[in-house]
Structure formats: structure tokens, C-alpha cells
Write a protein that holds these residues in place. Structure first.
Motif, mmCIF file in Angstrom:
data_model
loop_
_atom_site.group_PDB
_atom_site.id
_atom_site.type_symbol
_atom_site.label_atom_id
_atom_site.label_comp_id
_atom_site.label_asym_id
_atom_site.label_seq_id
_atom_site.Cartn_x
_atom_site.Cartn_y
_atom_site.Cartn_z
ATOM 1 N N MET A 1 41.634 17.196 49.534
ATOM 2 C CA MET A 1 43.056 17.010 49.842
ATOM 3 C C MET A 1 43.844 18.232 49.384
ATOM 4 N N SER A 2 44.793 18.664 50.208
ATOM 5 C CA SER A 2 45.559 19.861 49.905
ATOM 6 C C SER A 2 46.543 19.626 48.766
ATOM 7 N N ASP A 3 46.847 20.725 48.058
ATOM 8 C CA ASP A 3 47.863 20.640 47.008
ATOM 9 C C ASP A 3 49.255 20.442 47.577
ATOM 10 N N THR A 4 49.385 20.633 48.935
ATOM 11 C CA THR A 4 50.694 20.472 49.564
ATOM 12 C C THR A 4 51.233 19.069 49.343
ATOM 13 N N LEU A 5 50.338 18.086 49.260
ATOM 14 C CA LEU A 5 50.750 16.701 49.113
ATOM 15 C C LEU A 5 51.045 16.394 47.650
ATOM 16 N N ALA A 34 45.974 19.964 57.013
ATOM 17 C CA ALA A 34 46.082 18.501 57.054
ATOM 18 C C ALA A 34 44.718 17.825 57.047
ATOM 19 N N ASP A 35 44.664 16.668 56.412
ATOM 20 C CA ASP A 35 43.458 15.841 56.438
ATOM 21 C C ASP A 35 43.418 14.986 57.699
ATOM 22 N N VAL A 36 44.604 14.569 58.143
ATOM 23 C CA VAL A 36 44.718 13.692 59.310
ATOM 24 C C VAL A 36 45.852 14.205 60.188
ATOM 25 N N VAL A 37 45.604 14.350 61.482
ATOM 26 C CA VAL A 37 46.637 14.759 62.435
ATOM 27 C C VAL A 37 46.696 13.746 63.573
ATOM 28 N N LEU A 38 47.849 13.121 63.724
ATOM 29 C CA LEU A 38 48.092 12.239 64.865
ATOM 30 C C LEU A 38 48.946 13.009 65.859
ATOM 31 N N TYR A 39 48.562 13.017 67.120
ATOM 32 C CA TYR A 39 49.271 13.853 68.093
ATOM 33 C C TYR A 39 49.246 13.202 69.473
ATOM 34 N N ALA A 40 50.308 13.417 70.226
ATOM 35 C CA ALA A 40 50.363 12.935 71.605
ATOM 36 C C ALA A 40 49.547 13.890 72.462
ATOM 37 N N ASP A 41 48.330 13.495 72.791
ATOM 38 C CA ASP A 41 47.408 14.408 73.467
ATOM 39 C C ASP A 41 47.834 14.760 74.886
ATOM 40 N N SER A 42 48.797 14.039 75.449
ATOM 41 C CA SER A 42 49.315 14.403 76.769
ATOM 42 C C SER A 42 50.378 15.486 76.687
ATOM 43 N N LEU A 43 50.869 15.779 75.476
ATOM 44 C CA LEU A 43 51.971 16.722 75.308
ATOM 45 C C LEU A 43 51.641 17.915 74.416
ATOM 46 N N VAL A 70 51.914 3.610 63.247
ATOM 47 C CA VAL A 70 52.490 3.577 61.899
ATOM 48 C C VAL A 70 51.509 3.040 60.856
ATOM 49 N N PRO A 71 50.827 1.916 61.100
ATOM 50 C CA PRO A 71 49.840 1.463 60.106
ATOM 51 C C PRO A 71 48.731 2.484 59.852
ATOM 52 N N LEU A 72 48.335 3.221 60.887
ATOM 53 C CA LEU A 72 47.330 4.271 60.692
ATOM 54 C C LEU A 72 47.836 5.315 59.706
ATOM 55 N N ALA A 79 45.632 6.376 51.097
ATOM 56 C CA ALA A 79 44.286 6.788 50.681
ATOM 57 C C ALA A 79 44.290 8.200 50.105
ATOM 58 N N GLY A 80 45.500 8.776 49.974
ATOM 59 C CA GLY A 80 45.626 10.103 49.375
ATOM 60 C C GLY A 80 45.445 11.249 50.344
ATOM 61 N N LYS A 81 45.551 10.977 51.646
ATOM 62 C CA LYS A 81 45.367 12.016 52.650
ATOM 63 C C LYS A 81 46.680 12.730 52.953
#
Length: 253
Positions: A1-5, A34-43, A70-72, A79-81
Motif C-alpha cells: 500500500m502506498s504512503d499516499t494513503l 493505486a491499489d484499486v482503480v475503478l473506471y468507466a471503461d467506455s469513457l 460504492v460498496p466496492l 481493507a487499507g487499499k
């Protein structure tokens, strides 16, 4: 996990119009760490997603609802991500972040917003112009046509100002938009029809307002299209007073 968080939070990041080189420095750094990236893959273009770490969890969201997204984010943050929600353009404009912020805050999760370069800014760059030209136009209006989301404003009323008008999310309703705009803009007013700005497939047409819908249909434009109607196109020479030799101010008495 990055120190950024340092605190439990989600980063809402503007990815700009599509060109990875137009990301802000902070946005690029967060995408790469980032540990996790959520993105609109159509955009979001693949070139931007490719900046993520090899072990980053990439979650495409074009088929997901807010009730899933949002729950994701909450689960991963708890979880510390380092969790990043990637939006196209600038998140503050048609980014649908308002409800995400409310839901995250309700769950005790903080939010940090990283602004992005907007399509209007890139359109001006591509067209080598300025949207506010002295003695011609000093107002910029950003709007859309009503679709699933209703409009509290009327497009024709906004057109009455004859400002530089950026029209988003309207390619599927272009005939209606053109009719409303022509109630106040002369039919020979030039319009920049900008498709996939910042993407490898980028194209721009500069046409009279009366031809805006025809070009859209001819080129089969249905998404990621920005229309800019403005008096600046084809305008003659003019200048501001800011750097005029007769203009006096604090630093140039």
C-alpha cells in the motif's frame, strides 16, 4: 500500500479528455500507485488504464450501478487499499460524483478530488483560440440537452446570451439542440463539432450551425461528442486592455 494513503478515503480523479499526456502530475502519480482503480471503461482510454501497476486491481464500471460501485470502494478502502475512482474529463462537470460523495461520507469514508483537464479547454487548444475575446464574448456557458436527466434550464434561453456555449451529452438529440440554438444564434454561426477529443480517433469539424445536425448524422456521432457554438470563430482582430500600453495598474504605473 502506498504512503499516499494517510486517512480512509477515495480519490476521485479527473482523467482529462483522453490523452495520457494531459493528465495532471498528481493524477498520473495516483494512477501509477493505486491499489484499486475503478473506471468507466467506455469513457477512459486504454492508454490511461495502462498506467496502473501490474498488480493493481482494475474494476471496469460501465455495466455497474452506484449500488455496486460504492460498496466496492468502501470495502477496498476499509481493507487499507489506496482506492481511485477514475472519471473522464474533469470530475466536477457531468461526473455524477455528487451522489458518490454523499454515499461515501455516509459510510465514514473521506473523499479527495483531483481535477482534470476539461474537453472545452482541449477544444480551444486544438482550434488555437480563446473562448473569451474582448468586445466580442466574455461569457462561457456549459450545458446539455435534456435526456434521462431533466434540465432545469431551457437551451433556447441560454442561447439568447450568444455566449460561447459548450454543449455536452447531446449527440443523440442534436436535431432538437440545433433547433433550440437557432432561435438566437444566426444559422451561419460556426460550430465546432468535436468527437473523442484527446483520443487517437479525435476529429473536429467546423461548420455553420445550420449544418450541425447533418454532420452529426453523416459521421454517425452518438457519444463522446462536444459541440461549441461561439462568436469567436471567424472573428476579426481585437485585443484586451490588459497588456495595452495605455492601461495602467499596480505593476505598470
Amino acid at each position: 500500500m502506498s504512503d499516499t494513503l494517510k486517512t480512509p478515503k477515495v480519490y476521485l480523479v479527473g482523467a482529462g479528455p483522453g490523452d495520457p499526456e494531459l493528465l495532471t502530475v498528481r493524477a498520473e502519480r495516483l494512477i501509477k500507485t493505486a491499489d484499486v482503480v475503478l473506471y468507466a471503461d467506455s469513457l477512459i482510454p486504454p492508454g490511461i488504464v495502462a498506467l496502473t501497476r501490474a498488480d493493481c486491481e482494475r474494476i471496469p464500471t460501465k455495466n455497474l450501478t452506484l449500488e455496486t460501485i460504492v460498496p466496492l470502494m468502501i470495502e477496498r478502502v476499509r481493507a487499507g487499499k489506496l482506492v481511485l475512482r477514475l472519471h473522464s474529463g474533469d470530475v466536477s462537470l457531468y461526473g455524477a460524483i455528487y451522489e458518490q460523495i454523499q454515499a461515501l461520507h455516509g459510510a465514514g469514508i473521506g473523499v479527495e478530488i483531483i481535477p482534470g483537464v476539461g474537453a472545452m479547454q482541449l477544444a480551444a487548444a486544438r482550434l488555437t483560440t480563446e473562448w473569451t475575446v474582448p468586445e466580442l464574448v466574455q461569457t462561457v456557458i456549459l450545458t446539455r440537452t435534456p435526456g434521462i436527466t431533466p434540465m432545469p434550464e431551457n437551451l433556447a434561453d441560454l442561447a439568447a446570451h450568444r455566449a460561447t456555449l459548450g454543449l455536452y451529452l447531446s449527440a443523440r438529440l442534436v436535431d432538437q439542440a440545433q433547433a433550440e440554438l437557432q432561435k438566437h444564434y444566426p444559422p451561419d454561426t460556426l460550430v465546432a463539432v468535436c468527437h473523442r477529443l484527446g483520443w487517437p480517433q479525435e476529429r473536429i469539424w467546423l461548420v455553420p450551425l445550420a449544418e450541425m445536425a447533418a454532420v452529426t448524422h453523416r459521421e454517425h456521432l452518438t457519444r463522446t461528442t462536444l459541440y461549441v457554438v461561439s462568436p469567436v470563430f471567424g472573428a476579426g482582430a481585437t485585443r484586451s486592455q490588459l497588456y495595452h500600453p495605455q492601461h495602467r495598474h499596480l505593476f505598470r504605473p
